[in-house]
Each structure stands twice: as structure tokens, then as C-alpha cells.
Design a protein around this motif. Sequence first.
Motif, PDB file in Angstrom:
ATOM      1  N   VAL A 197       0.848  -1.197   0.000  1.00 49.62           N
ATOM      2  CA  VAL A 197       0.000   0.000   0.000  1.00 49.62           C
ATOM      3  C   VAL A 197       0.885   1.249   0.000  1.00 49.62           C
ATOM      4  N   PRO A 198       0.798   2.099  -1.025  1.00 50.42           N
ATOM      5  CA  PRO A 198       1.601   3.328  -1.038  1.00 50.42           C
ATOM      6  C   PRO A 198       1.211   4.230   0.136  1.00 50.42           C
ATOM      7  N   LEU A 199       2.211   4.652   0.903  1.00 55.34           N
ATOM      8  CA  LEU A 199       1.967   5.498   2.069  1.00 55.34           C
ATOM      9  C   LEU A 199       2.839   6.745   2.012  1.00 55.34           C
ATOM     10  N   THR A 200       2.271   7.869   2.391  1.00 55.60           N
ATOM     11  CA  THR A 200       3.051   9.092   2.523  1.00 55.60           C
ATOM     12  C   THR A 200       3.889   9.004   3.802  1.00 55.60           C
ATOM     13  N   GLU A 201       4.823   9.927   3.968  1.00 56.64           N
ATOM     14  CA  GLU A 201       5.630   9.946   5.190  1.00 56.64           C
ATOM     15  C   GLU A 201       4.749  10.144   6.422  1.00 56.64           C
ATOM     16  N   ASP A 202       3.744  10.993   6.297  1.00 56.83           N
ATOM     17  CA  ASP A 202       2.830  11.225   7.423  1.00 56.83           C
ATOM     18  C   ASP A 202       2.059   9.956   7.763  1.00 56.83           C
ATOM     19  N   GLU A 203       1.630   9.230   6.731  1.00 57.01           N
ATOM     20  CA  GLU A 203       0.888   7.993   6.969  1.00 57.01           C
ATOM     21  C   GLU A 203       1.784   6.930   7.599  1.00 57.01           C
ATOM     22  N   GLN A 204       3.032   6.870   7.163  1.00 57.49           N
ATOM     23  CA  GLN A 204       3.972   5.919   7.761  1.00 57.49           C
ATOM     24  C   GLN A 204       4.147   6.201   9.244  1.00 57.49           C
TER      25      GLN A 204
END
Length: 383
Positions: A197-204
Motif C-alpha cells: 500500500v503506497p503510504l506518505t511519510e505522514d501515513e507511515q
Amino acid sequence: MKFGKHTERTPRIRGVIYHMKLGIIGLPNVGKSTLFNALTGAGAPSANYPFCTIDPNVGVVQVPDARLDKLAEMYNPTLYTPATVEFVDIAGLVRGASKGEGLGNKFLSHIRDVDAVVHVLRCFEDGDIIHVDGTVDPVRDLETINLELIYADIEVLEKRIDKTQKLMKGDKTLASSLALYEKLLQAMNEGKTARSVPLTEDEQALCADLNLLTLKPILYVANVSEDEAAGVSEDNEMYKALKAAADAEGAEVIPVCAGIEAEIAELDPEEKKLFLADLGIEESGLDRLIRASYSLLGYISYLTAGPKEVRAWTIVKGTKAPQAAGKIHSDFERGFIRAEIVAYDDLIACGSMNAAREKGLIRSEGKDYVIEDGDVVLFRFNV
């Protein structure tokens, strides 16, 4: 460990605090414990029946680094301190582990404790070695374990979503967290891992405390037959299928013959060199695996060298000079002035830091310099 006939003493290898833990996982009887024993010399039980490994076995392994060996030859130091990796041999998993089948609950809890996963998959036929599913199919085995890990992650996400929905009644700032959890849950209900699942840095950052099993970095090990120890045959359809499956998720596959590697691990360095030469192998599979495992989490090494010690210091790729200095001592970071850096090849060619300095090959770098893998560094500081 010896570094050449020139040495009058053998440098003492100093124990260091390791920086990461990798779990070796797989179905029963795929060669996990054989590989672990070859890696660590820890003597973990290894037998032809399911659940030979129950409690996890742990071993710390040196990261092979020819550069450090060369520096040891140059300086003949009192201490030789390589980078290290901790490996954990985790009990074999079976279908239904997420529901407690076999040693499922123990298996899953042990995986949660590691930073990354090394998944061993058998890629050869042998009627004398039992397979829990009756036939050998590494892609099916990969999917079996992935599904069990996905099921365990779904349970974690469902609980977190329920908790977050209740908390949102008084805290609307949790909306982004809830959206992320729901996005991950939807993907997993479709049979996808969190890694996919592609995640942004904030989501990570938001999902860091979830400790999802399928979000952990993974490296696949194809356990091949002894006939393929020097190279996988083009006719090995099992390996090709596994490689294609790993490529689809952006993961690396390291082919290793665990049985041969276990034999190699019993030899002294000279015997090992001859044995590998007889097999037509330039480098053991274990050395390739250890280095690949070390880099899996984005780690690199910078080097320090002198008559007291040659050492590889583990840092995350992208670390700037002051923070790298802090790995040696907090005072080095606090009072950082500059880093004196020489290219490894230049140092070896010159024979000493002083000779490299006389030739103008030592660079002076400031606080914004990003340390590169293999940099030989002398930090200047004042506190």
C-alpha cells in the motif's frame, strides 16, 4: 579471526550492541533452522518434522566487510569491531496460525518483536524431506504465510478502528488516522500486504505504533538443492516462479543451499576458501544474505581506523556527519566541529592517514555533509 600472515597478534573482536533484529520465518521443514545454524553457529535443533523449533533461537552475526579486513591488515589493531546483525529463528508456521493453529500465537508474537523478516522457501524436490502440504511449491508457501500475517493484521486494524471511532467523538483530529486504518484494512481484505500500500511519510508515521506484520521489510531466501549451490539452474521452475512473485512486490530473493552453507560454516577460513573454489563459488550464499539483510533496513557503515581499533559504525543511510559522530559518543555530536574524510581506496593506496593528508586526499566536511557507505572518518570536536 586472522587478517594475514603479517600480523604478530590477532585483533580482539569486540562485542557491540547490534542495531537490528531479523526474524527467519517459513513453513516447517523448509531449511530455516539449518540456515540459522549455518549463519550463527548457534546449534539450534534441526530435524525432519514440524515444530522442531518452538522457542526462538537467537544469534548475532558479523557483517562481512573486506574493507574492514584491509584496514586491519594496515593497522594491526588491538580491536576489530565489525557491524553485526541479530537473527532470530522463529517456529515454523502452518495454515491457520492466525487462529492459533500449530504454534501460531507464539509464531506471530515473535514476528512482532523483529525489525524485518527473512522468509525461507524451499525450491527443490526431496522425497526424504517432509513438506507439511505434501508437495513443494514456494509461491503457494509464500501466499500461505502472507495470508496468515494478513489475517493477524486485519484483527489489529479492526480493533484499532473500533477504538479510534469511539475516541473521535471527543477528538476530531483522529480523522486522518481513521482514514489510514480503513485504507489499510480495505487492501488487506483484498489479500494485499501493508507493504504493497503506497503510504506518505505522514501515513507511515501514523501507523508506526500498529506494528503490522505485513508492513515489516522482507527478504526472501530460496533454499535450493546442493546441485545448485554454485548457481540456480535455468530449469528450476520453482525458483523462477518465486523470483517473479518477489519482483512483483519489489522484494529481493537470495538463492542459498542451506545444507552446503552449513558444511561451509564448519570450516576454517582457508578451508572455506578452497571449498568455495572447488564449487566454483566466489562468495558464500550466507555472506550475500547477511549483507542483504543488513541493507534491508537502509543501514550503511562508515569506518574508523587506527592501531587501537578498526571499526564499522552502523548508521541509517542519509545520516549527516554530527549524528554519525554521535554514534561514537554523544560528546562528538554535541561538540562537532568537522569530519575529516578520506576515500577508502585512497587510504589503502596511500597506506596511512598521514600519507593521504600529505597528498591532499583528506576532505574537511561540515555539519551538512551526508556520510557515505565506506567513508573512513576522523571526527574533530570540542566540548
